[in-house]
Design a protein around this motif. Structure first.
Motif, PDB file in Angstrom:
ATOM      1  N   ALA A  35      -6.700 -74.035 165.441  1.00 35.35           N
ATOM      2  CA  ALA A  35      -7.246 -75.102 164.599  1.00 35.35           C
ATOM      3  C   ALA A  35      -7.555 -76.292 165.497  1.00 35.35           C
ATOM      4  N   MET A  36      -8.574 -77.055 165.144  1.00 32.39           N
ATOM      5  CA  MET A  36      -8.975 -78.177 165.977  1.00 32.39           C
ATOM      6  C   MET A  36      -9.279 -79.396 165.127  1.00 32.39           C
ATOM      7  N   GLY A  37      -9.421 -80.521 165.797  1.00 36.29           N
ATOM      8  CA  GLY A  37      -9.713 -81.716 165.034  1.00 36.29           C
ATOM      9  C   GLY A  37     -10.024 -82.916 165.902  1.00 36.29           C
ATOM     10  N   TRP A  38     -10.076 -84.066 165.243  1.00 31.28           N
ATOM     11  CA  TRP A  38     -10.335 -85.343 165.904  1.00 31.28           C
ATOM     12  C   TRP A  38      -9.322 -86.387 165.442  1.00 31.28           C
ATOM     13  N   PHE A  39      -8.841 -87.145 166.393  1.00 31.42           N
ATOM     14  CA  PHE A  39      -8.029 -88.323 166.122  1.00 31.42           C
ATOM     15  C   PHE A  39      -8.754 -89.514 166.743  1.00 31.42           C
ATOM     16  N   ARG A  40      -8.326 -90.703 166.374  1.00 31.03           N
ATOM     17  CA  ARG A  40      -8.889 -91.897 166.998  1.00 31.03           C
ATOM     18  C   ARG A  40      -7.811 -92.965 167.147  1.00 31.03           C
ATOM     19  N   GLN A  41      -8.036 -93.864 168.074  1.00 32.66           N
ATOM     20  CA  GLN A  41      -7.113 -94.967 168.267  1.00 32.66           C
ATOM     21  C   GLN A  41      -7.891 -96.241 168.554  1.00 32.66           C
ATOM     22  N   ALA A  42      -7.717 -97.205 167.675  1.00 29.67           N
ATOM     23  CA  ALA A  42      -8.350 -98.505 167.846  1.00 29.67           C
ATOM     24  C   ALA A  42      -7.405 -99.414 168.621  1.00 29.67           C
ATOM     25  N   PRO A  43      -7.942-100.449 169.255  1.00 29.89           N
ATOM     26  CA  PRO A  43      -7.093-101.376 170.025  1.00 29.89           C
ATOM     27  C   PRO A  43      -5.984-101.971 169.167  1.00 29.89           C
ATOM     28  N   GLU A  48      -4.847 -92.323 164.733  1.00 30.40           N
ATOM     29  CA  GLU A  48      -5.127 -92.013 163.337  1.00 30.40           C
ATOM     30  C   GLU A  48      -5.859 -90.681 163.241  1.00 30.40           C
ATOM     31  N   PHE A  49      -5.451 -89.861 162.290  1.00 28.05           N
ATOM     32  CA  PHE A  49      -6.132 -88.595 162.034  1.00 28.05           C
ATOM     33  C   PHE A  49      -7.514 -88.864 161.451  1.00 28.05           C
ATOM     34  N   VAL A  50      -8.515 -88.173 161.980  1.00 28.14           N
ATOM     35  CA  VAL A  50      -9.880 -88.335 161.501  1.00 28.14           C
ATOM     36  C   VAL A  50     -10.351 -87.095 160.739  1.00 28.14           C
ATOM     37  N   ALA A  51     -10.275 -85.930 161.371  1.00 25.17           N
ATOM     38  CA  ALA A  51     -10.773 -84.705 160.733  1.00 25.17           C
ATOM     39  C   ALA A  51     -10.158 -83.486 161.400  1.00 25.17           C
ATOM     40  N   GLY A  52     -10.057 -82.392 160.635  1.00 25.82           N
ATOM     41  CA  GLY A  52      -9.523 -81.149 161.169  1.00 25.82           C
ATOM     42  C   GLY A  52     -10.252 -79.959 160.574  1.00 25.82           C
ATOM     43  N   ILE A  53     -10.214 -78.837 161.281  1.00 20.56           N
ATOM     44  CA  ILE A  53     -10.914 -77.638 160.834  1.00 20.56           C
ATOM     45  C   ILE A  53     -10.150 -76.414 161.296  1.00 20.56           C
ATOM     46  N   THR A  54     -10.084 -75.379 160.449  1.00 19.51           N
ATOM     47  CA  THR A  54      -9.439 -74.130 160.821  1.00 19.51           C
ATOM     48  C   THR A  54     -10.295 -73.382 161.839  1.00 19.51           C
ATOM     49  N   TRP A  55      -9.696 -72.367 162.458  1.00 19.74           N
ATOM     50  CA  TRP A  55     -10.425 -71.712 163.550  1.00 19.74           C
ATOM     51  C   TRP A  55     -11.641 -70.973 163.043  1.00 19.74           C
ATOM     52  N   GLN A  56     -11.613 -70.515 161.805  1.00 20.59           N
ATOM     53  CA  GLN A  56     -12.791 -69.844 161.265  1.00 20.59           C
ATOM     54  C   GLN A  56     -13.769 -70.827 160.629  1.00 20.59           C
ATOM     55  N   GLY A  57     -13.348 -72.060 160.506  1.00 18.36           N
ATOM     56  CA  GLY A  57     -14.223 -73.065 159.926  1.00 18.36           C
ATOM     57  C   GLY A  57     -14.255 -73.075 158.418  1.00 18.36           C
ATOM     58  N   GLY A  58     -13.376 -72.287 157.791  1.00 23.63           N
ATOM     59  CA  GLY A  58     -13.436 -72.190 156.341  1.00 23.63           C
ATOM     60  C   GLY A  58     -12.739 -73.316 155.611  1.00 23.63           C
ATOM     61  N   MET A  59     -11.922 -74.058 156.300  1.00 23.33           N
ATOM     62  CA  MET A  59     -11.187 -75.149 155.660  1.00 23.33           C
ATOM     63  C   MET A  59     -11.257 -76.386 156.559  1.00 23.33           C
ATOM     64  N   THR A  60     -11.501 -77.521 155.924  1.00 21.42           N
ATOM     65  CA  THR A  60     -11.545 -78.786 156.648  1.00 21.42           C
ATOM     66  C   THR A  60     -10.676 -79.817 155.942  1.00 21.42           C
ATOM     67  N   ASP A  61     -10.336 -80.852 156.662  1.00 22.56           N
ATOM     68  CA  ASP A  61      -9.560 -81.954 156.097  1.00 22.56           C
ATOM     69  C   ASP A  61     -10.024 -83.232 156.783  1.00 22.56           C
ATOM     70  N   TYR A  62      -9.976 -84.337 156.040  1.00 20.76           N
ATOM     71  CA  TYR A  62     -10.453 -85.607 156.566  1.00 20.76           C
ATOM     72  C   TYR A  62      -9.473 -86.734 156.240  1.00 20.76           C
ATOM     73  N   ALA A  65     -10.122 -92.716 155.461  1.00 21.94           N
ATOM     74  CA  ALA A  65     -11.068 -93.739 155.923  1.00 21.94           C
ATOM     75  C   ALA A  65     -12.457 -93.184 156.227  1.00 21.94           C
ATOM     76  N   VAL A  66     -12.569 -91.879 156.430  1.00 20.02           N
ATOM     77  CA  VAL A  66     -13.855 -91.315 156.844  1.00 20.02           C
ATOM     78  C   VAL A  66     -14.433 -90.320 155.854  1.00 20.02           C
ATOM     79  N   LYS A  67     -13.709 -90.022 154.790  1.00 21.80           N
ATOM     80  CA  LYS A  67     -14.189 -89.050 153.806  1.00 21.80           C
ATOM     81  C   LYS A  67     -15.552 -89.465 153.250  1.00 21.80           C
ATOM     82  N   GLY A  68     -16.454 -88.492 153.210  1.00 16.45           N
ATOM     83  CA  GLY A  68     -17.779 -88.754 152.696  1.00 16.45           C
ATOM     84  C   GLY A  68     -18.752 -89.282 153.719  1.00 16.45           C
ATOM     85  N   ARG A  69     -18.259 -89.653 154.911  1.00 15.66           N
ATOM     86  CA  ARG A  69     -19.136 -90.190 155.957  1.00 15.66           C
ATOM     87  C   ARG A  69     -19.152 -89.313 157.204  1.00 15.66           C
TER      88      ARG A  69
END
Length: 127
Positions: A35-43, A48-62, A65-69
């Protein structure tokens, strides 16, 4: 060992879009099924967790703060992970990190404790 390398960061005006990419290399079995994803860190803020996806791509999570964008996607054939960021806001300014889990991680456990981290790419959104 697994290596993650991000690209695509930069300076954009609020309301515009940016697409981040992450190239995955290393142990083929691990990189294919993790499974993979993105995190971010502001100064001055925690990562902060941004987004994640399963290895097959069938499930995602956001993150809320970023849902819908933002939209996460992956291409296992090309070993790449992407993050399409639309309608960017100044509060999206941060270093964005590509992350991955172990072969035994679920999406949830990967989000709770990613095993692999990239070096990060800076995204700056001006108002």
């Amino acid at each position: 060992q697994v290596q993650l390398e991000e690209s695509g960061g930069g300076l954009v005006q609020a309301g515009n879009s940016l697409r981040l990419s992450c190239v995955v290399s290393g142990r083929t079995l691990t990189t294919t099924v993790m499974a993979m994803g993105w995190f971010r860190q502001a100064p001055g803020k925690e990562r902060e967790f941004v987004a994640g996806i399963t290895w097959q791509g069938g499930m995602t999570d956001y993150g809320d703060a970023v849902k819908g964008r933002f939209t996460i996607s992956r291409d296992n054939y090309e070993n790449t992970l992407s993050l399409q960021m639309n309608n960017l806001k100044p509060e999206d300014t941060a270093i964005y990190y590509c992350v991955g889990g172990s072969t035994s991680d679920t999406l949830r456990s990967m989000i709770e404790m990613p095993r692999y981290w990239g070096q990060g790419t800076q995204v700056t959104v001006s108002s």
